[in-house]
Design an enzyme around this catalytic site. Sequence first.
Site, PDB file in Angstrom:
ATOM      1  CB  THR A 509      -8.178  -7.200   0.973  1.00  0.00           C
ATOM      2  OG1 THR A 509      -9.574  -7.000   0.766  1.00  0.00           O
ATOM      3  CG2 THR A 509      -7.613  -5.989   1.682  1.00  0.00           C
ATOM      4  CG  HIS A 565       3.041   0.683  15.728  1.00  0.00           C
ATOM      5  ND1 HIS A 565       4.401   0.679  15.474  1.00  0.00           N
ATOM      6  CD2 HIS A 565       2.690   1.995  15.862  1.00  0.00           C
ATOM      7  CE1 HIS A 565       4.847   1.923  15.447  1.00  0.00           C
ATOM      8  NE2 HIS A 565       3.825   2.750  15.678  1.00  0.00           N
TER       9      HIS A 565
END
Length: 595
Positions: A509, A565
């Site tokens: 992006t 994560h």
Amino acid sequence: MPVSVTLPALGESVTEGTVTRWLKQVGDTVQADEPLLEVSTDKVDTEIPAPASGTLTQITVGEDETVSIGAELGVIGSEVEAAGGEEPAPAGPEEQPAQEAAAPPAPPREEAQQPAQPEPQAAEVPAEPAPVAAESGNGQGTSVTLPALGESVTEGTVTRWLKQVGDTVQADEPLLEVSTDKVDTEIPAPASGTLAQITVGEDETVSVGAELGIIAGEQAAPRPRHAAPTPAPAEAPPTPEPEPTPAPAPAPEPAGATPTQVPPSPAGGGAAAGGTDGATTQYVTPLVRKLAAENQIDLANVQGTGVGGRIRKQDVLAAAKAREEAAIRTSQQAEAASGLPGAAPSAPSVPAQPSPLRGTTEKLSRARRVIAQRVHESLQSTAQLTTVVEVDVTAIAKVRDRVKGTFAQREGVKLSFLPFFAKATLEALKEHPKLNATIDVDKGEVTYHGTENLVIAVDTDRGLMVPVIHDAGDLNVTGLARRITDLAERTRINKITPDEISGGTFTLTNTGSRGALFDTPIFFQPQVAILGTGTVVKRPVVVTTPLGDTIAIRHMVYLALSYDHRLIDGADAARFLGAVKRRLEDGSVAAEFGS
């Protein structure tokens, strides 16, 4: 023959739509392809054209009501039906042959009593639909069905019919627009002939394979077209009926921003003046008028790109952008002439105007609701963390400045920094497949994808859209520049296909396109990472040389990587970003342009 106005498929996974405004009222005369109502979905706000000429005899779904794809929104009958079926007999001599070719006077009276049944039409002219009856198996013609619109997509919403009942269509000609949660696309006509029936109206949601309408043989075309003019000479009631069109009283909703634009709507029946000065007679929706008012755009000076030259939201946004760019150029020229940055001559070029949205309340669009839901779900179900690095892209900037002129002439597209960022990212993904993977905690599995399907985030007037460059890892910078430009342009004008908006494995992006240094982007599942690129700026930095440290002007950029994560550790993210940084700083991704 009464024609059902239905909600067409409006894109992948879109199952429903909301009627925001009826542009015609019961009793109004409508022409084929004339805007009939406005519909909103989670992907698009669009107009639904009349599928045929005639008189609106029934409104099935009212404003602010939400229905599924394929649901009936209203019914259009001939003007004869609206008058009680007494017109065929007094028709003038010039129109009698047309009536004879279309149907005897008696059947229209039956149709007036049963406006929702198309069977009498087939019985009147059995020889017409017979050649195509086998195609649909219903004795009426060729069935138009909702095709498969992508992997896992089960339904779609009809946003707009480009043809109306009675219109002649050619095979493969765009027939209607459909929206899903992945894409807004056009559905082509499966055969040539005449659109005999619309089964699914605009804003209705139906499953893949459902019938949207029926195309009959071309000989059926004269019937609805002769029916409309027949009552005109002898029947006075249909003529004054446009007077009730002030019933689009919903127009005052956006009129708060542009009160001078409301009167043209009822005055023109279905062709309201769009400009603030009333100079244009092209129909303009309240949504477009509101957007034009917010951006202070005179619609009389806007060239429409919609059906029949109709002005769309994209046209207004493009005009606003062009004016803004022109104002910036004027400001820069004024500063250069005065020698003083921010000099007074540039101030009046872009006057600050308060938005008419201040102090108002409006409903969220379906697109915004979907984006909100997905972003929230992604944050709730994953462990998102962001790591940022600073990169010196001076080497890339020099190559780009040297070749961008000839590149634009040769390729027809501009060479921005984004293709270089994309190339470095794709090469790094091949070395660090954890970033190009999918995790299934319940199964205890991780799937490392064998290809790099790069998702490009595109800002559109409908909200965030995410087209996909499949097998992007096989492309060089030139190929990526072409594909990025092509996908972005087609996404903004709703020309993207379902397959081009699904199957992504990693997202890039360009958050710096509007001047942002960096942000903390959010990835969408099942992906596990997204890379945001900030704006490239010149800054003084400390550079180490053989003669020691010195301060130099360099092209700098921040890269922000958000990742899951649960699968990716901070060290993994740092290694990946290090690989991207190395390729950008040594200029290796620009090798195809020479030294």
